[in-house]
Each structure stands twice: as structure tokens, then as C-alpha cells.
Scaffold this active site. Structure first.
Site, short mmCIF file in Angstrom:
data_model
loop_
_atom_site.label_atom_id
_atom_site.label_comp_id
_atom_site.label_asym_id
_atom_site.label_seq_id
_atom_site.Cartn_x
_atom_site.Cartn_y
_atom_site.Cartn_z
N ARG A 56 18.90 -2.32 35.48
CA ARG A 56 19.07 -1.00 34.85
C ARG A 56 17.72 -0.38 34.53
O ARG A 56 17.51 0.82 34.72
CB ARG A 56 19.90 -1.13 33.58
CG ARG A 56 20.12 0.21 32.85
CD ARG A 56 21.05 0.03 31.66
NE ARG A 56 21.35 1.29 31.02
CZ ARG A 56 20.76 1.74 29.92
NH1 ARG A 56 19.81 1.03 29.35
NH2 ARG A 56 21.11 2.89 29.40
N HIS A 60 16.39 3.22 35.79
CA HIS A 60 15.97 4.28 34.87
C HIS A 60 14.51 4.65 35.07
O HIS A 60 14.11 5.78 34.81
CB HIS A 60 16.23 3.86 33.42
CG HIS A 60 17.67 4.00 33.02
ND1 HIS A 60 18.06 4.44 31.78
CD2 HIS A 60 18.81 3.77 33.72
CE1 HIS A 60 19.39 4.48 31.72
NE2 HIS A 60 19.85 4.07 32.88
N ASN A 88 17.92 6.14 26.87
CA ASN A 88 17.34 4.81 26.80
C ASN A 88 17.22 4.22 25.40
O ASN A 88 17.13 3.00 25.25
CB ASN A 88 15.92 4.83 27.41
CG ASN A 88 15.92 5.14 28.88
OD1 ASN A 88 16.87 4.86 29.59
ND2 ASN A 88 14.84 5.73 29.36
N HIS A 175 23.69 1.21 40.82
CA HIS A 175 23.93 -0.24 40.72
C HIS A 175 25.09 -0.58 39.80
O HIS A 175 25.70 0.28 39.21
CB HIS A 175 22.66 -0.92 40.22
CG HIS A 175 21.97 -0.15 39.17
ND1 HIS A 175 20.65 0.23 39.29
CD2 HIS A 175 22.39 0.35 38.01
CE1 HIS A 175 20.31 0.92 38.21
NE2 HIS A 175 21.34 1.00 37.43
#
Length: 311
Positions: A56, A60, A88, A175
């Protein structure tokens, strides 16, 4: 929300950089990939949730300013960095793995391996250690020197509809595997629309299970720290996510909308039936995503500390 938001490997229209190379550190730092793999494995055996966290984080990173390691830069009194942006804040995991790998690499070959490359390798190794197929990582990225919290607004959100996701992923990538905070999908359980408190596309039994895991408190809100798994195999990299979507058990609105278009529904069905095809396509997509808007040559820098730009 932490370890992984969406699963979609459909479109890549971004310009890919051709300067990256497989085995980039063969002569300058021969043990680079081994060191990074060892650090990922060590972290994974302590906490299996670290694997989806690293994937992840790579995602990002690439979605903001390209794959330049800017997501690793820590906020300072004068700048709120990407790690503290709306998509985030408090949810990114794996910084310590990157820092451990970087510390060892600096002892082995100082100033050679970029933090952006470490993150790309770590994402690949995370997939492998959790049961997925590996791939050769093209490397040679250099590190960005700008990290702004405000720029994370473009990262796809869990409540996006299909058109919004297709537009976003046409630029970058995607993903699957991991967990989520209840607050990222609780609207589907309690206040979906004026006409329906619960999302009618959500399997009723699954909705009941989620409500048990994400109950509302006296103030009517769910616990912001409560976490649920995305599916029954949250740390294993395989195709059960797509089976869940077909059963109306996609955790996020952005998941379930994959069934609303004939094209994406066909992809979901194919991946639900064929785990190897899913893993192969995922690996190809990750290779492409990892090359989006990279810095090479004399651009950027090789950070000595992944959490801060060089003095």
C-alpha cells in the site's frame, strides 16, 4: 484505513520511463536486493500485516508525484508531508522496514541505493513472502525532494464509484490484501442514503457481521480505531477478494462497483476463476505502476535517510 484499498489491474495509460533497468545495482551494490528481502522477511515473520502495508505504501507513493519515495519523507514543523495527508494520516505502515533496509545498505554501499527503489523492491518481496508471484523489479529511481500532504487528495478513496476509479487507475495502478478502519465503510452499514440506511448491494449476512465488528457508540459513530479484515485471508496474496465481490461481500463501495460494468464484471469473474492469471496480471501491473513518473539520471537525489531530504 490501512493495508490496501482496492483491487483493479485494468488500465495503464501513463507514460512509462525507459531508463530503469533490472539488476540495476549488480555492480554498485550487489547485495542490495538480498538485504531488502531479508528485512521484509524478518518484519513479516514478526507481523504478517506488514506485507500489505508495504504494498500500500508503494502504491500511495507512486500515486503522488510518481514513484520517488516522497511518501517516506517525514513531516517537519514547516511542512506537512504526504504521510500526514488525508489519505494517509495515521494509516501507513512499514516505515521501520524501509529504514532498517536503508541503514544496512548505507553500511554496505553508502549513497548508492535510493529509498524509492528500496520501497519498490520491498513491495515485490511483500507479495512473494505472502504467497504471490515475484517479478523482476526495474530499478534506478532517484528520490524526490518534495512531499506535500495536500497532494494526497488524488489517491482513490474507498467510496469512489466505478467511473472515478477507472479515471484514477488509468493514471496509475492497484493492488489487494489487508484491513480497513471501520470508519472507511461504515456509511454502507448505517447511513448509506436518505432512502436506505444500509447499502442494498451488501450481502445481508456480511453486513450483520460487519455491524458486530463495527458497532455504533452512544454518539452514533463507530470507533475510529476499530479495524476489520478485507476478507478471510487478509495476509495471503490470492484471488479470494474477487470471489467475495461476486458474492456482494466487497468491503468498500469502490470494490462492489466493479460488478456494475460488463467489462469490469468480466475481469472479476475471470480472476475469481483463475488465481494464476490474477497473480500474473497483478505482477505485470505492479511493474508498470512502479515506473510511473520516476526520477532518473541527475534528477532528485539519493537520500541518506529515507525519512528526510539530504541537508
Amino acid at each position: 484505513m490501512f493495508p490496501i484499498v482496492l483491487a483493479l489491474t485494468l488500465i495503464f495509460s501513463s507514460q512509462l520511463e525507459a531508463e530503469l533497468q533490472v539488476n540495476f545495482y549488480r555492480n554498485t551494490c550487489p547485495n542490495a536486493e538480498l538485504i531488502i528481502r531479508q528485512e521484509v522477511q524478518r518484519a513479516y515473520f514478526r507481523d504478517r500485516g506488514i506485507a500489505p502495508g508495504l504494498v500500500r505504501m508503494h502504491f500511495h507513493d507512486c500515486f503522488v508525484r510518481g514513484c520517488d519515495g516522497s511518501v517516506l519523507i517525514k513531516s517537519t514543523p514547516g511542512n506537512s508531508a504526504e504521510e500526514d495527508g488525508p489519505s494517509n494520516a495515521g494509516s501507513l505502515r512499514g516505515f521501520e522496514v524501509i529504514e532498517s533496509a536503508k541503514a544496512r545498505l548505507e553500511q554496505e554501499c553508502r549513497g548508492v541505493v535510493s529509498c524509492a527503489d528500496i520501497l519498490a523492491y520491498a513491495a515485490r518481496d511483500s507479495i512473494v513472502v505472502s504467497g504471490g508471484l515475484g517479478w523482476d523489479v526495474p530499478a534506478g529511481r532517484r528520490d524526490g525532494q518534495i512531499s506535500l500532504a495536500t497532494e494526497t487528495i488524488d489517491i482513490p478513496a474507498p467510496f469512489n464509484n466505478l467511473d472515478q476509479n477507472l479515471q484514477a487507475f488509468a493514471k496509475k495502478g492497484a493492488h489487494t490484501i489487508g484491513c480497513s478502519h471501520c470508519s472507511q465503510f461504515s456509511n454502507r452499514l448505517y447511513n448509506f442514503s436518505p432512502a436506505n440506511s444500509q447499502d442494498s448491494t451488501l450481502d445481508p449476512l456480511y453486513a450483520m457481521q460487519l455491524k458486530q465488528q463495527c458497532p455504533r457508540g452512544p454518539n452514533g459513530n463507530v470507533d475510529p480505531n476499530a479495524v476489520v479484515f478485507m476478507n478471510f485471508s487478509p495476509t495471503a496474496f490470492e484471488n479470494s477478494y474477487y470471489v467475495d465481490v461476486l458474492r456482494n461481500r466487497g468491503l468498500f463501495t469502490s470494490d462492489q462497483t466493479l460488478t456494475t460494468s460488463p467489462d469490469t464484471l468480466s475481469e472479476v469473474r475471470d480472476y475469481a476463476r483463475n488465481n494464476i492469471q490474477w497473480q500474473t496480471d497483478f505482477a505485470d501491473a505492479m511493474i508498470k505502476m512502479s515506473q510511473v513518473e520516476v526520477l532518473t539520471g541527475n534528477a532528485g537525489e539519493i537520500r541518506l535517510n529515507c525519512r528526510a531530504i539530504n541537508p
